[in-house]
Design an enzyme around this catalytic site. Sequence first.
Site, mmCIF file in Angstrom:
data_model
loop_
_atom_site.group_PDB
_atom_site.id
_atom_site.type_symbol
_atom_site.label_atom_id
_atom_site.label_comp_id
_atom_site.label_asym_id
_atom_site.label_seq_id
_atom_site.Cartn_x
_atom_site.Cartn_y
_atom_site.Cartn_z
ATOM 1 N N ILE A 1 -12.324 15.372 9.191
ATOM 2 C CA ILE A 1 -12.629 15.446 7.925
ATOM 3 C C ILE A 1 -12.907 17.159 7.710
ATOM 4 O O ILE A 1 -12.610 17.506 6.675
ATOM 5 C CB ILE A 1 -13.845 14.677 7.560
ATOM 6 C CG1 ILE A 1 -14.136 14.894 6.028
ATOM 7 C CG2 ILE A 1 -14.964 15.074 8.641
ATOM 8 C CD1 ILE A 1 -13.289 14.445 5.007
ATOM 9 N N TYR B 1 0.882 -1.200 -0.047
ATOM 10 C CA TYR B 1 0.000 -0.096 -0.055
ATOM 11 C C TYR B 1 0.678 1.203 0.016
ATOM 12 O O TYR B 1 0.727 2.265 -0.809
ATOM 13 C CB TYR B 1 -0.821 -0.077 1.492
ATOM 14 C CG TYR B 1 -1.784 1.209 1.533
ATOM 15 C CD1 TYR B 1 -2.902 1.574 0.766
ATOM 16 C CD2 TYR B 1 -1.100 2.253 2.337
ATOM 17 C CE1 TYR B 1 -3.605 2.739 0.997
ATOM 18 C CE2 TYR B 1 -1.949 3.497 2.602
ATOM 19 C CZ TYR B 1 -3.226 3.515 1.673
ATOM 20 O OH TYR B 1 -3.943 4.583 1.999
ATOM 21 N N LYS C 1 1.229 4.264 -2.771
ATOM 22 C CA LYS C 1 1.083 5.661 -2.670
ATOM 23 C C LYS C 1 2.084 6.556 -3.093
ATOM 24 O O LYS C 1 2.186 7.391 -3.738
ATOM 25 C CB LYS C 1 0.840 6.007 -1.162
ATOM 26 C CG LYS C 1 -0.638 5.300 -0.482
ATOM 27 C CD LYS C 1 -1.735 6.356 -1.143
ATOM 28 C CE LYS C 1 -3.029 6.186 -0.614
ATOM 29 N NZ LYS C 1 -4.131 7.268 -1.310
ATOM 30 N N ILE D 1 -17.699 -2.574 26.424
ATOM 31 C CA ILE D 1 -16.745 -3.563 26.405
ATOM 32 C C ILE D 1 -15.540 -2.956 27.059
ATOM 33 O O ILE D 1 -14.762 -2.139 26.131
ATOM 34 C CB ILE D 1 -16.571 -4.198 24.825
ATOM 35 C CG1 ILE D 1 -17.751 -4.905 24.474
ATOM 36 C CG2 ILE D 1 -15.404 -5.292 24.984
ATOM 37 C CD1 ILE D 1 -18.079 -5.261 22.977
#
Length: 212
Positions: A93, A31, A35, A77
């Site tokens: 974002i 990956y 890139k 949890i």
Amino acid sequence: DTKSVKVIHLSSAKVKLNKKNSFITDRELVYTKAKLESEKIIRNNFKQYIILRPPLVYGPNVKANFLSLMQIIDKNIPLPFGNIENSRSYLFIGNLVDLILKIIREDKFLNKYYYVSDGDYVSTKYLTNLIAKNLSKKPLYFSVNINLLKFLAKVSNKRSLLYKVIGDFKVSNNDLIKDTGWNPKYNLEFGIKNTCFWYKTMFKIHSWVLLW
């Protein structure tokens, strides 16, 4: 004519990772190479560009590990972060969109690559505390021997996931700020609050409506 085209290329801060990092998997290595190759294509074929290298991007509609973490916290949890003290970068974002708009409006196509984040370095435990607070939950932690965690991650082929939980991964905005004048518009607290509001709207309110 590529000379007249202006490109904002979203790469990944993961290009920092390399074979020396014992946590990186062969899949992630592929990956990161992809890139870097895509960045090379941009540099070689366009005259006006800017390459952005964000870390994990979160916000409304977040998926994968970040969403799973929110669901685990929401379900009360227990998490094995009792003795974890790491330091990681994230990017909301809203900050990414704000930066892209600035680049377009002010023509900041500087033919360079830049790391970009919220500007804060936080531990996984701090992040989960913040998420829990905004989900009105009390986080539950227990401590686990780090070496034991590493061993279990290795035998279960979960080294990459473990790194995302206990490893350090920091990037700096310094070059970006110096060259463009941009600063993150939103801090981590705002970003997490916004993300948790989306989560409650999508997963909790909708579930309540279905029950009725």
